[in-house]
Every structure is written in structure tokens, then in C-alpha cells.
Design an enzyme around this catalytic site. Sequence first.
Site, PDB file in Angstrom:
ATOM      1  N   GLU A  49      -3.798   0.505 -12.839  1.00  0.00           N
ATOM      2  CA  GLU A  49      -3.158  -0.791 -12.566  1.00  0.00           C
ATOM      3  C   GLU A  49      -3.671  -1.861 -13.515  1.00  0.00           C
ATOM      4  O   GLU A  49      -2.918  -2.730 -13.974  1.00  0.00           O
ATOM      5  CB  GLU A  49      -3.415  -1.213 -11.116  1.00  0.00           C
ATOM      6  CG  GLU A  49      -2.651  -0.358 -10.124  1.00  0.00           C
ATOM      7  CD  GLU A  49      -3.071  -0.631  -8.687  1.00  0.00           C
ATOM      8  OE1 GLU A  49      -3.332  -1.786  -8.324  1.00  0.00           O
ATOM      9  OE2 GLU A  49      -3.140   0.347  -7.915  1.00  0.00           O
ATOM     10  N   SER A  64     -10.255   1.471  -0.339  1.00  0.00           N
ATOM     11  CA  SER A  64      -9.908   0.189   0.261  1.00  0.00           C
ATOM     12  C   SER A  64     -11.034  -0.244   1.175  1.00  0.00           C
ATOM     13  O   SER A  64     -11.629   0.583   1.874  1.00  0.00           O
ATOM     14  CB  SER A  64      -8.606   0.333   1.055  1.00  0.00           C
ATOM     15  OG  SER A  64      -8.520  -0.677   2.035  1.00  0.00           O
ATOM     16  N   LYS A  91      -7.214   5.078   2.032  1.00  0.00           N
ATOM     17  CA  LYS A  91      -6.666   4.732   0.717  1.00  0.00           C
ATOM     18  C   LYS A  91      -7.459   5.287  -0.464  1.00  0.00           C
ATOM     19  O   LYS A  91      -8.670   5.371  -0.455  1.00  0.00           O
ATOM     20  CB  LYS A  91      -6.596   3.202   0.545  1.00  0.00           C
ATOM     21  CG  LYS A  91      -5.616   2.502   1.425  1.00  0.00           C
ATOM     22  CD  LYS A  91      -4.161   2.892   1.194  1.00  0.00           C
ATOM     23  CE  LYS A  91      -3.645   2.551  -0.178  1.00  0.00           C
ATOM     24  NZ  LYS A  91      -3.545   1.097  -0.372  1.00  0.00           N
ATOM     25  N   HIS A 134      16.253   5.777 -16.311  1.00  0.00           N
ATOM     26  CA  HIS A 134      16.533   4.817 -15.224  1.00  0.00           C
ATOM     27  C   HIS A 134      15.772   5.184 -13.948  1.00  0.00           C
ATOM     28  O   HIS A 134      16.225   4.872 -12.846  1.00  0.00           O
ATOM     29  CB  HIS A 134      18.038   4.735 -14.913  1.00  0.00           C
ATOM     30  CG  HIS A 134      18.915   4.688 -16.123  1.00  0.00           C
ATOM     31  ND1 HIS A 134      19.279   3.520 -16.746  1.00  0.00           N
ATOM     32  CD2 HIS A 134      19.475   5.693 -16.861  1.00  0.00           C
ATOM     33  CE1 HIS A 134      20.044   3.793 -17.804  1.00  0.00           C
ATOM     34  NE2 HIS A 134      20.167   5.102 -17.902  1.00  0.00           N
TER      35      HIS A 134
END
Length: 455
Positions: A289, A276, A282, A155
Site C-alpha cells: 500500500e 491490525s 487481519k 478492465h
Amino acid sequence: MTLWHGRFSGQMDQAMADYTVSLPFDRALAAEDLLGSAAHVQGLVHVGLLTPDEGASLLEALETVGQEMASDSFLFDPSDEDIHTAVERRVTEIAGPTGAKLHTGRSRNDQVATDLRLWTKRELTELQADLLELCRVLERSALDAGMTYLPGYTHVQRAQPVLLAHHFLAHGWALLRDVDRLRECRERLDVSPLGAGALAGSSLPLDPDFVAARLGFARRFENSLDVVADRDFVAEALFDLAMIGIHLSRMGEELVLWSSEEFGFCTLDDGFSSGSSMLPQKKNADAAELARGKTGRLIGNLTGLLVTLKGLPLSYNRDLQEDKEPLFDSVRQVRLGLRAMAGAYATLAIHPETMQRAADGGSIAAIDLAEYLVLQQVPFREAHAIVASLVRKSIDEGSALDELVAAHPLLGVEAAALLAPGVAVTRRTTPGGAGPIPVAIQLDRFKAAIMNAEN
Ligand code: ARG
């Protein structure tokens, strides 16, 4: 000119041609189409439907077509509706009137099914190698992880400490199941459709067993209607590919989480991250992803084909042409995904201190206290309640759990020592468990399983 011009007096409308053409994508089957045609020619010679000379001239023409395609000098004609038409047209241009005998006893229905089975068989074999490569990377990562441990989660809540090697191997076993699935899929699809004709076989003395053997298929079809209509193997392959995608997606999601500042468990190599365009600080896990994102499309490819197949009456219907693009796309995306993830994992920098700090804190070894009580003959449910109330007390009062444990009449200092950093993970000793002893055995078994799958 179409393959069926004799039946028609009118030309195909351009709108119809634009809509039905498959050449832009079934060109990918060129090599298999040539192989299938060569075996068909040999089969026709074998049963005396072609003279050896005719056979030789057709095989030579097929060879020339192969060279033209390999050197990109093959000129497609606007009338080539698919790769089968293109090859037959060109063979006829090269071989002259004998070319008109190439399609004897054959239909594009058994031809395309043959091509696609050959293609899928080869591609799945290659994908299996890519999967095993990623398994090797995980094996290496597990070995390098040594005694590093981290919280195991359920969880997404810290549950029990586990060895990092155990965690890496968990992904490895999932991928080995994928290897197994691909192997089984290949075994099931290893059937030659050639000789089924359009749907019913032939009045000509064809020998489907002969051509099946020439093409390296394990066996020929049992039922001509079934084999020209059967795309189970495409659906199965798409499921297997979607499942690999799902495994990559879960691994990717984990890298996204782990490489975040919130977790700080690892840093992705520059080669497997992107920056970025606006925010100078970044470093993003884009490949991970996309392993997550592209899986949507792999699942879409599977469900799309299933829907295409579901209402089709026997046997061949043009709807079946819709099998190729999803299959080609899923194979390509999974291959790229496997390679990117192998690279990302192979170059990942792990931060053991951060992982271990997360696994040492708080009450993550609470179950060890309950099990300590079980060994003192306390029934588990009572033991659970005793430890749970100590955990609650430590949270409510802001007091250290180990001190409460040390002061408890049934627990004491020996039990409190179980909460010390790094202790709990060593106590997972059962087979397949997360501690050093079973994980060392598991790693050996994993290596053996890879070796077994490679052979
Ligand atoms: N392009 C077709 C396909 O991919 C080839 C078979 C065509 N057969 C036919 N009867 N029109 O399925």
C-alpha cells in the site's frame, strides 16, 4: 562571519538566516563537496594559481575535514549557511591564510552544481543495482511459477488465461526500462560545471577540462550561463524516480488485490505484512500500500521542481536551492521501496489452484472458439458473433458453454475441448505471447537483458 562580509556592514537577520539556510539538508553533499574542492585545488596548482605547497596544505586540510565529518566530530558553526561555507570555513581554520585561496576562480554556483551532479551520478548507479535486484527476484518468481496460469485481465475483467511467469515478467520489462532511463539520465548529467564561476567563467587561467577529468566527468560544460542554471538533470532524475514509483505502485496495488480474500491468489509473508491493532484476524499488505501511497509524493517532488524551474531567468537564482530536498527524498524513498518490494515478491506464497480455477471458469477461452472458426474460413466478425451468441445463451439459459459448443454445427466436440481447463493458455504461441513456448523464450531474453544491463 559570512563569505561576503566585506560588502556588508550589517548582520544577517535571524529570520532571514532561518529561512535561507540549507545546511540541514545539503550536508548530504559533504563527500562530493570535498571531492569537488580537492579537484579544484589540483586544478589551481595545475595552472600555477597555487604553489604545490599551498595545494598540498589545502588538500591536507580537506582530508582532515573529511575525517572529522566521517567521525562526526566536525563542529558546524551557526554561521555556516550551507555545506560549502562550512567546508571553506574549516579549511581556513586548519590551513591558515592559504585557506583564503581555496575559493579562487570558483563560485558556490558552479560548486553546488558540481556537487549535485556527482551525488546524483553515484546515487543513480546504486539505484540501478537495486532495480536489477528486483528484476532478478521477478526472474526467479517467473521460473518458480512453471506452468501455473491465471486470468489475464483487461478492465479488471477476466480476459484470457496467461502464464503467471508471463505476468511476473511483464513487471520485469517495465523495471528494465527504468534501468535504461537511469543509465541515460546519468550519461546526460555527466558534465562538469567547475570553472563556470558565478555565471561567466573567469579572467584567471582556469582549466575546466582538467578538473572535469579529475572528477571523472565525461566532459566539461559548453556554456557557463547554462551550466549554473541547468537543473534538467534533477528534473529528469525525479521523473525517472516517479516512473519507478509508478511501477512499484502498480505492483503494490496488484499485491493488495491478489492477497485479498476476494482474489486469494497469494499470501504475503509475515515479514512483509502487518496486523491490525484491533481486528485480530487481519493481515494487511502495508508495504504494498505504501508503494502505492508514496508514489504521490514522488510525483509531487517532480512537479514541485518543474514549477520552481519554469519561470527562472538565467542564470543562477537562489530558487535553485529547492532542487535538493525533493531529489534526496525521492532517491531515498525509491531505494526503500525497491528493497521492500523485492522482499515482498521473493517471499510471496502463490496459490496456483485458486489462480487456475479463476482462469478455467466460464467463457475465458471464448476467443479460442472464434479463432477455431477463423481456421475453418469463417470471417472473424461472423465467428465473434457466433461465439458471443453462444456465450449469451449459456448465461441466459444457465447451460454449460462446452455443451452448447459441442452441439453447434460449425464447432462441435473438437472445439468444445478447447474450453477444458488449462488448454487455452497453451495455445498462446506467438512471439511475446502468454503461453509456455514464447514465455520460455522470453525468460531467456529477460535473463540476457538483465545481464546486459549489469555490465
Ligand atoms: N545553498 C545554495 C544552493 O543550494 C548554494 C549556492 C548559493 N549561491 C548563491 N549565489 N547564494 O543553491
